[in-house]
Write a protein that holds these residues in place. Structure first.
Motif, PDB file in Angstrom:
ATOM      1  N   ASP A 217       0.827  -1.208   0.000  1.00  9.89           N
ATOM      2  CA  ASP A 217       0.000   0.000   0.000  1.00  9.89           C
ATOM      3  C   ASP A 217       0.863   1.261   0.000  1.00  9.89           C
ATOM      4  OD1 ASP A 217      -2.223  -1.609   0.013  1.00  9.89           O
ATOM      5  OD2 ASP A 217      -2.666  -1.316   2.153  1.00  9.89           O
ATOM      6  N   SER A 218       1.972   1.217   0.734  1.00  6.50           N
ATOM      7  CA  SER A 218       2.873   2.360   0.783  1.00  6.50           C
ATOM      8  C   SER A 218       3.468   2.639  -0.596  1.00  6.50           C
ATOM      9  CB  SER A 218       3.989   2.097   1.792  1.00  6.50           C
ATOM     10  OG  SER A 218       4.946   3.119   1.760  1.00  6.50           O
ATOM     11  N   HIS A 219       3.893   1.583  -1.282  1.00  2.48           N
ATOM     12  CA  HIS A 219       4.448   1.758  -2.633  1.00  2.48           C
ATOM     13  C   HIS A 219       3.381   2.260  -3.602  1.00  2.48           C
ATOM     14  CE1 HIS A 219       8.371   0.192  -1.680  1.00  2.48           C
ATOM     15  NE2 HIS A 219       7.836  -0.903  -1.148  1.00  2.48           N
ATOM     16  N   TRP A 220       2.152   1.785  -3.472  1.00  2.00           N
ATOM     17  CA  TRP A 220       1.061   2.238  -4.340  1.00  2.00           C
ATOM     18  C   TRP A 220       0.773   3.716  -4.092  1.00  2.00           C
ATOM     19  CZ3 TRP A 220      -3.715   4.340  -3.273  1.00  2.00           C
ATOM     20  CH2 TRP A 220      -4.554   4.502  -4.370  1.00  2.00           C
ATOM     21  N   LEU A 221       0.743   4.115  -2.810  1.00  2.00           N
ATOM     22  CA  LEU A 221       0.426   5.494  -2.465  1.00  2.00           C
ATOM     23  C   LEU A 221       1.432   6.468  -3.065  1.00  2.00           C
ATOM     24  CD1 LEU A 221      -1.330   7.463  -0.801  1.00  2.00           C
ATOM     25  CD2 LEU A 221       0.254   7.101   1.096  1.00  2.00           C
ATOM     26  N   ARG A 222       2.713   6.113  -3.067  1.00  4.81           N
ATOM     27  CA  ARG A 222       3.726   7.020  -3.596  1.00  4.81           C
ATOM     28  C   ARG A 222       3.655   7.154  -5.120  1.00  4.81           C
ATOM     29  NH1 ARG A 222       7.685   9.048  -0.496  1.00  4.81           N
ATOM     30  NH2 ARG A 222       9.332   8.786  -2.031  1.00  4.81           N
ATOM     31  N   ARG A 223       2.966   6.246  -5.792  1.00  6.63           N
ATOM     32  CA  ARG A 223       2.765   6.395  -7.245  1.00  6.63           C
ATOM     33  C   ARG A 223       1.668   7.408  -7.562  1.00  6.63           C
ATOM     34  NH1 ARG A 223       3.364   0.515  -7.355  1.00  6.63           N
ATOM     35  NH2 ARG A 223       5.425   0.072  -8.196  1.00  6.63           N
ATOM     36  N   GLN A 224       0.821   7.686  -6.575  1.00  7.39           N
ATOM     37  CA  GLN A 224      -0.284   8.623  -6.755  1.00  7.39           C
ATOM     38  C   GLN A 224       0.200  10.045  -6.446  1.00  7.39           C
ATOM     39  OE1 GLN A 224      -2.850   7.009  -8.035  1.00  7.39           O
ATOM     40  NE2 GLN A 224      -1.590   5.206  -7.648  1.00  7.39           N
ATOM     41  N   PRO A 225      -0.348  11.050  -7.127  1.00  5.02           N
ATOM     42  CA  PRO A 225       0.021  12.443  -6.799  1.00  5.02           C
ATOM     43  C   PRO A 225      -0.322  12.748  -5.341  1.00  5.02           C
ATOM     44  CG  PRO A 225      -1.173  12.367  -8.867  1.00  5.02           C
ATOM     45  CD  PRO A 225      -1.264  10.987  -8.260  1.00  5.02           C
ATOM     46  N   MET A 226       0.492  13.579  -4.741  1.00  8.44           N
ATOM     47  CA  MET A 226       0.293  13.974  -3.352  1.00  8.44           C
ATOM     48  C   MET A 226      -1.010  14.758  -3.219  1.00  8.44           C
ATOM     49  SD  MET A 226       3.033  16.131  -1.086  1.00  8.44           S
ATOM     50  CE  MET A 226       4.369  14.981  -1.233  1.00  8.44           C
ATOM     51  N   SER A 227      -1.746  14.513  -2.159  1.00 10.16           N
ATOM     52  CA  SER A 227      -3.005  15.231  -1.933  1.00 10.16           C
ATOM     53  C   SER A 227      -2.703  16.711  -1.676  1.00 10.16           C
ATOM     54  CB  SER A 227      -3.753  14.633  -0.742  1.00 10.16           C
ATOM     55  OG  SER A 227      -3.081  14.946   0.460  1.00 10.16           O
ATOM     56  N   PRO A 228      -3.666  17.589  -1.969  1.00  9.38           N
ATOM     57  CA  PRO A 228      -3.435  19.025  -1.749  1.00  9.38           C
ATOM     58  C   PRO A 228      -3.088  19.363  -0.294  1.00  9.38           C
ATOM     59  CG  PRO A 228      -5.358  18.702  -3.120  1.00  9.38           C
ATOM     60  CD  PRO A 228      -4.937  17.337  -2.647  1.00  9.38           C
TER      61      PRO A 228
ATOM     62  N   GLY B 128       7.701  -2.056   8.321  1.00  5.40           N
ATOM     63  CA  GLY B 128       6.262  -1.821   8.468  1.00  5.40           C
ATOM     64  C   GLY B 128       5.678  -1.268   7.189  1.00  5.40           C
ATOM     65  N   PRO B 129       4.871  -0.200   7.311  1.00  3.16           N
ATOM     66  CA  PRO B 129       4.235   0.359   6.121  1.00  3.16           C
ATOM     67  C   PRO B 129       5.137   1.327   5.358  1.00  3.16           C
ATOM     68  CG  PRO B 129       3.449   1.501   8.055  1.00  3.16           C
ATOM     69  CD  PRO B 129       4.335   0.387   8.535  1.00  3.16           C
ATOM     70  N   GLY B 130       6.355   1.513   5.811  1.00  2.00           N
ATOM     71  CA  GLY B 130       7.256   2.459   5.152  1.00  2.00           C
ATOM     72  C   GLY B 130       8.623   1.850   4.917  1.00  2.00           C
ATOM     73  N   PHE B 131       9.644   2.682   5.006  1.00  2.00           N
ATOM     74  CA  PHE B 131      11.009   2.217   4.791  1.00  2.00           C
ATOM     75  C   PHE B 131      11.965   3.135   5.538  1.00  2.00           C
ATOM     76  CE2 PHE B 131       9.854   5.138   1.426  1.00  2.00           C
ATOM     77  CZ  PHE B 131      10.924   6.026   1.403  1.00  2.00           C
ATOM     78  N   THR B 132      13.190   2.710   5.673  1.00  2.00           N
ATOM     79  CA  THR B 132      14.240   3.537   6.251  1.00  2.00           C
ATOM     80  C   THR B 132      15.442   3.511   5.315  1.00  2.00           C
ATOM     81  OG1 THR B 132      15.558   3.972   8.232  1.00  2.00           O
ATOM     82  CG2 THR B 132      15.206   1.657   7.645  1.00  2.00           C
ATOM     83  N   VAL B 133      16.235   4.571   5.342  1.00  2.00           N
ATOM     84  CA  VAL B 133      17.404   4.662   4.478  1.00  2.00           C
ATOM     85  C   VAL B 133      18.637   4.999   5.321  1.00  2.00           C
ATOM     86  CG1 VAL B 133      16.158   5.307   2.376  1.00  2.00           C
ATOM     87  CG2 VAL B 133      16.848   7.075   3.961  1.00  2.00           C
ATOM     88  N   PRO B 134      19.817   4.515   4.909  1.00  2.00           N
ATOM     89  CA  PRO B 134      21.028   4.721   5.709  1.00  2.00           C
ATOM     90  C   PRO B 134      21.769   6.030   5.421  1.00  2.00           C
ATOM     91  CG  PRO B 134      21.517   3.249   3.915  1.00  2.00           C
ATOM     92  CD  PRO B 134      20.031   3.575   3.826  1.00  2.00           C
ATOM     93  N   THR B 135      21.049   7.127   5.299  1.00  2.00           N
ATOM     94  CA  THR B 135      21.696   8.399   4.979  1.00  2.00           C
ATOM     95  C   THR B 135      22.550   8.933   6.132  1.00  2.00           C
ATOM     96  OG1 THR B 135      19.660   9.537   5.578  1.00  2.00           O
ATOM     97  CG2 THR B 135      20.030   9.116   3.235  1.00  2.00           C
ATOM     98  N   GLN B 136      22.296   8.470   7.353  1.00  2.00           N
ATOM     99  CA  GLN B 136      23.116   8.925   8.484  1.00  2.00           C
ATOM    100  C   GLN B 136      24.574   8.524   8.301  1.00  2.00           C
ATOM    101  OE1 GLN B 136      22.155  10.975  10.894  1.00  2.00           O
ATOM    102  NE2 GLN B 136      20.166  11.065   9.900  1.00  2.00           N
TER     103      GLN B 136
END
Length: 129
Positions: free
Chosen positions: A14-25, A77-85
């Protein structure tokens, strides 16, 4: 497969699907407000932070490193983390700390660009950088 594993997989999908959609106003407005406040504070820090003398080559290497690190994703979970630190902390030692927040943004934008070009995320999500 347990019920929790199925739920986590559904949240990730669902998280990946949501990011394909334009951001809500509403979300776009909140990202613009938060991002504008960040840029104002980071700009003030860079102007008032003292020594702005740094190597442009070093800065570009770190911006590219942020872009690469931001594309290494660990689903959580429903998102992700990245190792930018892993890039951010050495950046604080190699460059004037006052300019690091302003250099982090182009790195994140550059890291998001391939996903935008491939259609994996909508361009409006670049505001989250």
């Amino acid at each position: 497969m347990s019920v929790q594993e199925i739920t986590e997989a559904e949240r990730t999908r669902d998280s990946h699907w949501l990011r394909r959609q334009p951001m809500s106003p509403d979300l776009r407005r909140s990202e613009l407000i938060g991002g504008g406040a960040f840029l104002a504070a980071a700009g003030a820090l860079a102007l008032l932070g003292g020594d702005a003398d740094f190597s442009l080559g070093t800065a570009l290497v770190y911006v590219l490193a942020i872009a690469v690190a931001s594309n290494v994703r660990f689903d959580v979970g429903p998102g992700f983390t990245v190792p930018t630190q892993a890039v951010f902390v050495p950046m604080l030692f190699a460059l004037p700390p006052a300019v690091v927040p302003l250099l982090f943004v182009p790195g994140l934008l550059l890291g998001m660009l391939p996903d935008v070009l491939r259609g994996r995320i909508a361009p409006s999500w670049m505001l989250t950088a």
